[in-house]
Scaffold this motif. Structure first.
Motif, PDB file in Angstrom:
ATOM      1  N   MET A   1       0.826  -1.206   0.000  1.00 39.48           N
ATOM      2  CA  MET A   1       0.000   0.000   0.000  1.00 39.48           C
ATOM      3  C   MET A   1       0.860   1.256   0.000  1.00 39.48           C
ATOM      4  O   MET A   1       0.459   2.296  -0.515  1.00 39.48           O
ATOM      5  N   GLU A   2       2.074   1.166   0.575  1.00 38.36           N
ATOM      6  CA  GLU A   2       2.956   2.328   0.592  1.00 38.36           C
ATOM      7  C   GLU A   2       3.394   2.749  -0.802  1.00 38.36           C
ATOM      8  O   GLU A   2       3.795   3.898  -1.014  1.00 38.36           O
ATOM      9  N   ALA A   3       3.335   1.836  -1.763  1.00 40.51           N
ATOM     10  CA  ALA A   3       3.737   2.163  -3.125  1.00 40.51           C
ATOM     11  C   ALA A   3       2.629   2.869  -3.902  1.00 40.51           C
ATOM     12  O   ALA A   3       2.852   3.339  -5.012  1.00 40.51           O
ATOM     13  N   LEU A   4       1.432   2.941  -3.334  1.00 37.02           N
ATOM     14  CA  LEU A   4       0.287   3.551  -4.005  1.00 37.02           C
ATOM     15  C   LEU A   4       0.202   5.037  -3.669  1.00 37.02           C
ATOM     16  O   LEU A   4       0.770   5.488  -2.668  1.00 37.02           O
ATOM     17  N   PRO A   5      -0.529   5.812  -4.475  1.00 31.73           N
ATOM     18  CA  PRO A   5      -0.834   7.184  -4.060  1.00 31.73           C
ATOM     19  C   PRO A   5      -1.579   7.184  -2.732  1.00 31.73           C
ATOM     20  O   PRO A   5      -2.131   6.175  -2.314  1.00 31.73           O
ATOM     21  N   ALA A   6      -1.598   8.339  -2.094  1.00 32.85           N
ATOM     22  CA  ALA A   6      -2.246   8.437  -0.787  1.00 32.85           C
ATOM     23  C   ALA A   6      -3.725   8.083  -0.884  1.00 32.85           C
ATOM     24  O   ALA A   6      -4.431   8.526  -1.796  1.00 32.85           O
TER      25      ALA A   6
ATOM     26  N   ALA B   1      -0.809  -0.575  -8.381  1.00 37.13           N
ATOM     27  CA  ALA B   1       0.182   0.458  -8.059  1.00 37.13           C
ATOM     28  C   ALA B   1       0.649   1.217  -9.299  1.00 37.13           C
ATOM     29  O   ALA B   1       0.771   2.446  -9.277  1.00 37.13           O
ATOM     30  N   ASP B   2       0.921   0.508 -10.384  1.00 31.39           N
ATOM     31  CA  ASP B   2       1.417   1.182 -11.594  1.00 31.39           C
ATOM     32  C   ASP B   2       0.312   1.910 -12.342  1.00 31.39           C
ATOM     33  O   ASP B   2       0.588   2.845 -13.101  1.00 31.39           O
ATOM     34  N   ASN B   3      -0.932   1.490 -12.153  1.00 31.78           N
ATOM     35  CA  ASN B   3      -2.046   2.059 -12.915  1.00 31.78           C
ATOM     36  C   ASN B   3      -2.631   3.320 -12.294  1.00 31.78           C
ATOM     37  O   ASN B   3      -3.131   4.193 -12.996  1.00 31.78           O
ATOM     38  N   LEU B   4      -2.602   3.396 -10.974  1.00 34.95           N
ATOM     39  CA  LEU B   4      -3.316   4.472 -10.296  1.00 34.95           C
ATOM     40  C   LEU B   4      -2.843   5.881 -10.672  1.00 34.95           C
ATOM     41  O   LEU B   4      -3.676   6.766 -10.906  1.00 34.95           O
ATOM     42  N   PRO B   5      -1.539   6.150 -10.759  1.00 37.84           N
ATOM     43  CA  PRO B   5      -1.145   7.524 -11.100  1.00 37.84           C
ATOM     44  C   PRO B   5      -1.744   8.007 -12.418  1.00 37.84           C
ATOM     45  O   PRO B   5      -2.241   9.137 -12.505  1.00 37.84           O
ATOM     46  N   GLY B   6      -1.729   7.163 -13.451  1.00 40.19           N
ATOM     47  CA  GLY B   6      -2.290   7.561 -14.737  1.00 40.19           C
ATOM     48  C   GLY B   6      -3.793   7.724 -14.680  1.00 40.19           C
ATOM     49  O   GLY B   6      -4.349   8.674 -15.247  1.00 40.19           O
ATOM     50  N   LEU B   7      -4.478   6.810 -14.012  1.00 38.02           N
ATOM     51  CA  LEU B   7      -5.937   6.897 -13.920  1.00 38.02           C
ATOM     52  C   LEU B   7      -6.372   8.119 -13.122  1.00 38.02           C
ATOM     53  O   LEU B   7      -7.364   8.778 -13.455  1.00 38.02           O
TER      54      LEU B   7
ATOM     55  N   ILE C   1      -1.225  -7.689 -18.547  1.00 37.32           N
ATOM     56  CA  ILE C   1      -1.341  -6.467 -19.346  1.00 37.32           C
ATOM     57  C   ILE C   1      -1.460  -5.217 -18.484  1.00 37.32           C
ATOM     58  O   ILE C   1      -0.929  -4.162 -18.843  1.00 37.32           O
ATOM     59  N   SER C   2      -2.134  -5.300 -17.351  1.00 34.76           N
ATOM     60  CA  SER C   2      -2.352  -4.098 -16.537  1.00 34.76           C
ATOM     61  C   SER C   2      -1.042  -3.510 -16.039  1.00 34.76           C
ATOM     62  O   SER C   2      -0.878  -2.282 -15.996  1.00 34.76           O
ATOM     63  N   GLY C   3      -0.086  -4.362 -15.675  1.00 27.05           N
ATOM     64  CA  GLY C   3       1.204  -3.868 -15.210  1.00 27.05           C
ATOM     65  C   GLY C   3       2.174  -3.571 -16.324  1.00 27.05           C
ATOM     66  O   GLY C   3       3.116  -2.795 -16.131  1.00 27.05           O
ATOM     67  N   GLU C   4       1.961  -4.176 -17.498  1.00 26.32           N
ATOM     68  CA  GLU C   4       2.870  -3.968 -18.623  1.00 26.32           C
ATOM     69  C   GLU C   4       2.603  -2.653 -19.348  1.00 26.32           C
ATOM     70  O   GLU C   4       3.528  -2.028 -19.879  1.00 26.32           O
ATOM     71  N   TYR C   5       1.342  -2.218 -19.389  1.00 25.18           N
ATOM     72  CA  TYR C   5       0.970  -1.043 -20.178  1.00 25.18           C
ATOM     73  C   TYR C   5       0.104  -0.067 -19.372  1.00 25.18           C
ATOM     74  O   TYR C   5      -0.966   0.330 -19.823  1.00 25.18           O
ATOM     75  N   PRO C   6       0.540   0.343 -18.186  1.00 21.62           N
ATOM     76  CA  PRO C   6      -0.317   1.217 -17.377  1.00 21.62           C
ATOM     77  C   PRO C   6      -0.597   2.567 -18.011  1.00 21.62           C
ATOM     78  O   PRO C   6      -1.727   3.081 -17.919  1.00 21.62           O
ATOM     79  N   THR C   7       0.407   3.160 -18.643  1.00 23.27           N
ATOM     80  CA  THR C   7       0.212   4.485 -19.253  1.00 23.27           C
ATOM     81  C   THR C   7      -0.753   4.404 -20.414  1.00 23.27           C
ATOM     82  O   THR C   7      -1.665   5.237 -20.554  1.00 23.27           O
ATOM     83  N   GLU C   8      -0.577   3.387 -21.256  1.00 27.36           N
ATOM     84  CA  GLU C   8      -1.441   3.237 -22.432  1.00 27.36           C
ATOM     85  C   GLU C   8      -2.875   2.916 -22.026  1.00 27.36           C
ATOM     86  O   GLU C   8      -3.833   3.392 -22.647  1.00 27.36           O
ATOM     87  N   ILE C   9      -3.028   2.110 -20.991  1.00 27.83           N
ATOM     88  CA  ILE C   9      -4.375   1.766 -20.522  1.00 27.83           C
ATOM     89  C   ILE C   9      -5.088   3.006 -19.985  1.00 27.83           C
ATOM     90  O   ILE C   9      -6.255   3.251 -20.297  1.00 27.83           O
ATOM     91  N   ALA C  10      -4.394   3.806 -19.195  1.00 27.49           N
ATOM     92  CA  ALA C  10      -5.007   5.020 -18.644  1.00 27.49           C
ATOM     93  C   ALA C  10      -5.418   5.976 -19.754  1.00 27.49           C
ATOM     94  O   ALA C  10      -6.525   6.540 -19.725  1.00 27.49           O
ATOM     95  N   ALA C  11      -4.553   6.154 -20.750  1.00 31.31           N
ATOM     96  CA  ALA C  11      -4.874   7.075 -21.844  1.00 31.31           C
ATOM     97  C   ALA C  11      -6.048   6.554 -22.659  1.00 31.31           C
ATOM     98  O   ALA C  11      -6.975   7.314 -23.012  1.00 31.31           O
ATOM     99  N   GLY C  12      -6.024   5.254 -22.981  1.00 32.36           N
ATOM    100  CA  GLY C  12      -7.106   4.687 -23.781  1.00 32.36           C
ATOM    101  C   GLY C  12      -8.435   4.686 -23.055  1.00 32.36           C
ATOM    102  O   GLY C  12      -9.477   4.981 -23.637  1.00 32.36           O
ATOM    103  N   ALA C  13      -8.397   4.373 -21.760  1.00 31.77           N
ATOM    104  CA  ALA C  13      -9.636   4.357 -20.984  1.00 31.77           C
ATOM    105  C   ALA C  13     -10.210   5.760 -20.859  1.00 31.77           C
ATOM    106  O   ALA C  13     -11.426   5.955 -20.962  1.00 31.77           O
ATOM    107  N   SER C  14      -9.356   6.749 -20.637  1.00 31.55           N
ATOM    108  CA  SER C  14      -9.836   8.129 -20.510  1.00 31.55           C
ATOM    109  C   SER C  14     -10.519   8.596 -21.785  1.00 31.55           C
ATOM    110  O   SER C  14     -11.596   9.211 -21.745  1.00 31.55           O
ATOM    111  N   THR C  15      -9.910   8.302 -22.924  1.00 36.08           N
ATOM    112  CA  THR C  15     -10.531   8.663 -24.204  1.00 36.08           C
ATOM    113  C   THR C  15     -11.864   7.952 -24.379  1.00 36.08           C
ATOM    114  O   THR C  15     -12.861   8.549 -24.803  1.00 36.08           O
ATOM    115  N   PHE C  16     -11.896   6.674 -24.025  1.00 33.48           N
ATOM    116  CA  PHE C  16     -13.118   5.880 -24.132  1.00 33.48           C
ATOM    117  C   PHE C  16     -14.226   6.455 -23.269  1.00 33.48           C
ATOM    118  O   PHE C  16     -15.360   6.625 -23.711  1.00 33.48           O
ATOM    119  N   TRP C  17     -13.906   6.784 -22.012  1.00 34.51           N
ATOM    120  CA  TRP C  17     -14.922   7.346 -21.119  1.00 34.51           C
ATOM    121  C   TRP C  17     -15.471   8.654 -21.668  1.00 34.51           C
ATOM    122  O   TRP C  17     -16.671   8.910 -21.590  1.00 34.51           O
TER     123      TRP C  17
END
Length: 271
Positions: free
Chosen positions: A1-6, A47-53, A249-265
């Motif tokens: 949990m320490e590796a995650l944003p607050a 942990a790797d996905n949260l900053p981008g999301l 895939i979630s840990g391999e491409y966190p930046t791409e997933i966040a960008a693609g999901a944001s556009t989709f939403w």
């Protein structure tokens, strides 16, 4: 949990099947996102996905009931209807109306299961190489996973299976997420039914936009077959096969997933 944003707030939400641990991470306005982890994992796997999301949305991360994590199962979960029931009660307890859902592997199945059985409750689905959703589990995966559920399975074998699922990547024993998943497979005994694959009619009934990101190197299913099924049956689906991605895939491409999901939403979903 320490590796995650607050974490901005922690909830233990009572449901008919137990108490669900959920963490809220505050981001910009708009409809929030609920994250559902894969099997034998919990919130820290994001942990790797949260900053981008979090650059785009407020995020709620849930530890799935009946999986390793800080949710506490108190009644048997008999099948897919029970899974949808506790999940809906969790959303009610959080006062979340129509959130976006994002799930990986079994978490993707759980998101789709809720949307199938509770129409109108989710605004969209982002499914990251979801298991048992668009294609059956590959036979070789079934064979490999059987010993994993046996208490006392050799450490060397478990680590080989986890490495195979992750596309051959070596497990770093000092990486906390890898250690978490390794512990989940070793120290936690699942008492849940095998997820039932959705019928064609159930997939056709999905009333929300679906972004399906399938891993070309996935070992849990035939990604090409899964993509064909998703494109054929989803009324409002955007289906992509990422050729170099593994089931991790979630840990391999966190930046791409966040960008693609944001556009989709923004393009396909309200709010």
């Amino acid at each position: 949990m320490e590796a995650l944003p607050a974490v901005d707030e922690t909830y233990d939400v009572p449901t008919s099947f137990g108490t669900v641990r959920v963490y809220r991470f505050d981001g910009p306005g708009g409809r929030p996102v609920v994250l559902l982890p894969g099997r034998n994992a919990s919130t820290p796997m994001w942990a790797d996905n949260l900053p981008g999301l979090l650059a785009h949305r407020t995020v709620f991360a849930a530890d799935l009931l009946g999986e390793p994590g800080l949710s506490v199962q108190q009644r048997p979960i008999a099948g897919a209807e029970d899974q949808a029931q506790w999940f809906g009660e969790m959303l009610d307890g959080l006062a979340l109306g129509g959130p976006h859902l994002m799930g990986v592997s079994f978490g993707g199945w759980a998101a789709a299961n809720f949307a199938v059985r509770r129409p109108g409750r989710a605004s969209s689905l982002t499914l990251l190489d979801p298991a048992m959703t668009f294609a059956p589990i590959a036979f070789r995966m079934l064979l490999a996973s059987i010993p994993m559920g046996v208490p006392g399975a050799p450490e060397r074998y478990r680590r080989w299976v986890l490495r195979w699922i992750s596309g051959g990547a070596e497990l770093d024993e000092y990486d906390p997420v890898a250690a978490l998943i390794d512990s989940g497979t070793r120290d936690y005994v699942l008492r849940q039914p095998v997820p039932a694959r959705f019928t064609d009619d159930q997939l056709r009934s999905l009333d929300v936009p679906v972004l399906a990101l399938l891993a070309g190197r996935s070992v849990i299913h035939d990604a090409r077959r899964a993509a064909e099924t998703a494109r054929k049956l989803l009324p409002r689906g955007r289906v992509e096969v990422w050729p170099e991605a593994s089931h991790a895939i979630s840990g391999e491409y966190p930046t791409e997933i966040a960008a693609g999901a944001s556009t989709f939403w923004s393009e396909f979903s309200p709010g």
